[in-house]
Enzyme design. Structure first.
Site, PDB file in Angstrom:
ATOM      1  N   CYS A 142       0.831  -1.215   0.000  1.00  0.00           N
ATOM      2  CA  CYS A 142       0.000   0.000   0.000  1.00  0.00           C
ATOM      3  C   CYS A 142       0.865   1.265   0.000  1.00  0.00           C
ATOM      4  O   CYS A 142       1.602   1.503  -0.936  1.00  0.00           O
ATOM      5  CB  CYS A 142      -0.996  -0.034   1.145  1.00  0.00           C
ATOM      6  SG  CYS A 142      -2.385   1.125   0.873  1.00  0.00           S
ATOM      7  N   LYS A 163     -11.902   8.108  -1.908  1.00  0.00           N
ATOM      8  CA  LYS A 163     -11.171   6.991  -1.349  1.00  0.00           C
ATOM      9  C   LYS A 163     -11.587   5.681  -2.008  1.00  0.00           C
ATOM     10  O   LYS A 163     -12.771   5.419  -2.220  1.00  0.00           O
ATOM     11  CB  LYS A 163     -11.399   6.895   0.166  1.00  0.00           C
ATOM     12  CG  LYS A 163     -10.616   5.775   0.843  1.00  0.00           C
ATOM     13  CD  LYS A 163     -10.881   5.730   2.341  1.00  0.00           C
ATOM     14  CE  LYS A 163     -10.048   4.641   3.009  1.00  0.00           C
ATOM     15  NZ  LYS A 163     -10.289   4.563   4.476  1.00  0.00           N
ATOM     16  N   SER A 192      -7.618   0.074   0.359  1.00  0.00           N
ATOM     17  CA  SER A 192      -8.047   1.123   1.281  1.00  0.00           C
ATOM     18  C   SER A 192      -7.039   2.263   1.182  1.00  0.00           C
ATOM     19  O   SER A 192      -6.035   2.279   1.886  1.00  0.00           O
ATOM     20  CB  SER A 192      -8.112   0.581   2.722  1.00  0.00           C
ATOM     21  OG  SER A 192      -8.501   1.596   3.624  1.00  0.00           O
ATOM     22  N   HIS A 235      -4.352  -4.553   0.031  1.00  0.00           N
ATOM     23  CA  HIS A 235      -4.106  -5.112   1.362  1.00  0.00           C
ATOM     24  C   HIS A 235      -4.574  -6.558   1.408  1.00  0.00           C
ATOM     25  O   HIS A 235      -5.559  -6.896   2.072  1.00  0.00           O
ATOM     26  CB  HIS A 235      -4.847  -4.305   2.433  1.00  0.00           C
ATOM     27  CG  HIS A 235      -4.201  -3.028   2.814  1.00  0.00           C
ATOM     28  ND1 HIS A 235      -3.064  -2.966   3.582  1.00  0.00           N
ATOM     29  CD2 HIS A 235      -4.529  -1.748   2.520  1.00  0.00           C
ATOM     30  CE1 HIS A 235      -2.718  -1.704   3.774  1.00  0.00           C
ATOM     31  NE2 HIS A 235      -3.584  -0.944   3.133  1.00  0.00           N
ATOM     32  N   GLU A 237      -3.406  -8.820   3.023  1.00  0.00           N
ATOM     33  CA  GLU A 237      -3.240  -9.336   4.392  1.00  0.00           C
ATOM     34  C   GLU A 237      -4.402  -9.008   5.320  1.00  0.00           C
ATOM     35  O   GLU A 237      -4.493  -9.557   6.425  1.00  0.00           O
ATOM     36  CB  GLU A 237      -1.940  -8.792   4.997  1.00  0.00           C
ATOM     37  CG  GLU A 237      -2.001  -7.363   5.534  1.00  0.00           C
ATOM     38  CD  GLU A 237      -1.935  -6.275   4.469  1.00  0.00           C
ATOM     39  OE1 GLU A 237      -1.964  -5.090   4.821  1.00  0.00           O
ATOM     40  OE2 GLU A 237      -1.866  -6.619   3.263  1.00  0.00           O
ATOM     41  N   ARG A 249     -14.245   3.699  12.162  1.00  0.00           N
ATOM     42  CA  ARG A 249     -13.302   4.733  12.589  1.00  0.00           C
ATOM     43  C   ARG A 249     -13.563   6.037  11.860  1.00  0.00           C
ATOM     44  O   ARG A 249     -13.592   7.117  12.465  1.00  0.00           O
ATOM     45  CB  ARG A 249     -11.885   4.251  12.331  1.00  0.00           C
ATOM     46  CG  ARG A 249     -10.765   5.244  12.648  1.00  0.00           C
ATOM     47  CD  ARG A 249      -9.506   4.901  11.882  1.00  0.00           C
ATOM     48  NE  ARG A 249      -9.698   5.001  10.436  1.00  0.00           N
ATOM     49  CZ  ARG A 249      -8.890   4.455   9.545  1.00  0.00           C
ATOM     50  NH1 ARG A 249      -7.858   3.726   9.917  1.00  0.00           N
ATOM     51  NH2 ARG A 249      -9.130   4.615   8.244  1.00  0.00           N
TER      52      ARG A 249
END
Length: 308
Positions: A142, A163, A192, A235, A237, A249
């Site tokens: 990332c 985003k 992300s 991502h 992972e 969040r």
């Protein structure tokens, strides 16, 4: 084979419950095996979650892997205790005289900043330069991938209109590349991020090649021609609920985020997401360890200089 980590690392209990063989340091000492030495530069604020995610993937092969955790000395982490860092992490000064088979550089939530304005940029570039002669293969993730592209090749990043967050379809461009061996022609992976590396600059650089891309998320995986450096802009992972936690969040911050794309069933945030990228993650990390670390690293790491 097991993955070796520091004694009492929180990830041990979680991964043992998943039947992943994790060997504490004190047990590994008795084994006469030359394990792969992997150092993880973890610059994510969610240190424990990220270290667990990466160790889970590194532990799913027949190779014995010795993992060390690295944090930035020049940055003060606000979301993890100093005790955790002191117990389980090292600084670059402590490992700079070592040699490693592999290095993983994680992402970080600093995309809105210019690279040079990040408080640990100088330390990060020092580590990337050190890795050229002291690490066989480096995997950038990332923002860590964007930072690597900028530092190594001068490829800039740019802000996206909105985003990118969600689970995206990707198509393999280089079907015979060993990093992608076993993946379907179309595979899923989370993204992300607010920025992307400028695609035109990637395409114009003859030192790198695009391995996979997404119609909606853009260029996803890039490798250098010698296959010593890999850049994953998503991502793989991530855990099942990581995007949900990021969504919550952002809501609390008043950002009013869009619901992550193709993530919650029928976009219902009360429903548990399906993990549609698990096999992709295990294959990517397993292929990296097998084809580009285990099969290529000199047995004697002091010979790394001869291959640079």
């Amino acid at each position: 084979m097991p993955i070796k980590v520091a004694n009492n690392l929180p990830a041990i209990k979680i991964l043992e419950e998943e039947n992943i063989f994790v060997m504490p340091e004190n047990r590994a000492i008795s084994q006469d095996i030359r394990p792969l030495r992997i150092v993880i530069l973890n610059i994510m604020p969610t240190k424990i979650e990220t270290e667990t995610q990466l160790i889970r993937l590194l532990g799913n092969t027949s190779l014995q892997v010795d993992v060390e955790l690295l944090h930035m000395k020049s940055h003060s982490s606000k979301n993890i205790s100093q005790q955790h860092l002191d117990t389980f992490y090292k600084t670059f000064d402590e490992i700079k005289n070592n040699r490693y088979d592999g290095l993983i550089i994680t992402g970080a939530p600093v995309e809105h900043m210019e690279f040079e304005d990040v408080d640990y940029w100088e330390e990060l570039t020092t580590i990337m330069d050190w890795a050229k002669k002291n690490v066989w293969s480096t995997l950038h993730i990332c923002w860590g991938a964007q930072a690597g592209m900028y530092h190594y090749y001068g490829i800039n990043k740019r802000e996206l209109p909105k985003k990118i967050s969600g689970i995206y379809r990707h198509r393999i461009k280089e079907k015979l590349h060993p990093l992608l061996r076993g993946l379907d022609d179309v595979f899923m992976m989370p993204h992300s991020r607010y920025t992307e590396c400028v695609p035109e600059e990637i395409l114009a650089n003859n030192n790198i090649e695009i391995l996979a891309e997404s119609e909606k998320a853009g260029i996803a995986i890039v490798a250098d021609k010698p296959c010593r450096k890999f850049f994953i802009f998503g991502h793989a992972e991530y855990d099942r609920m990581t995007l949900a936690q990021e969504y919550e969040r952002d809501l609390k911050k008043g950002i009013v985020p869009e619901i992550p794309y193709s993530y919650f069933p029928k976009d219902d945030v009360t429903k548990t997401p399906d993990k549609k990228w698990r096999s992709t993650a295990f294959l990517l990390f397993g292929n990296w360890l097998n084809y580009f670390v285990y099969q290529q690293t000199p047995y004697d790491l002091t010979d790394l200089d001869k291959n640079n």
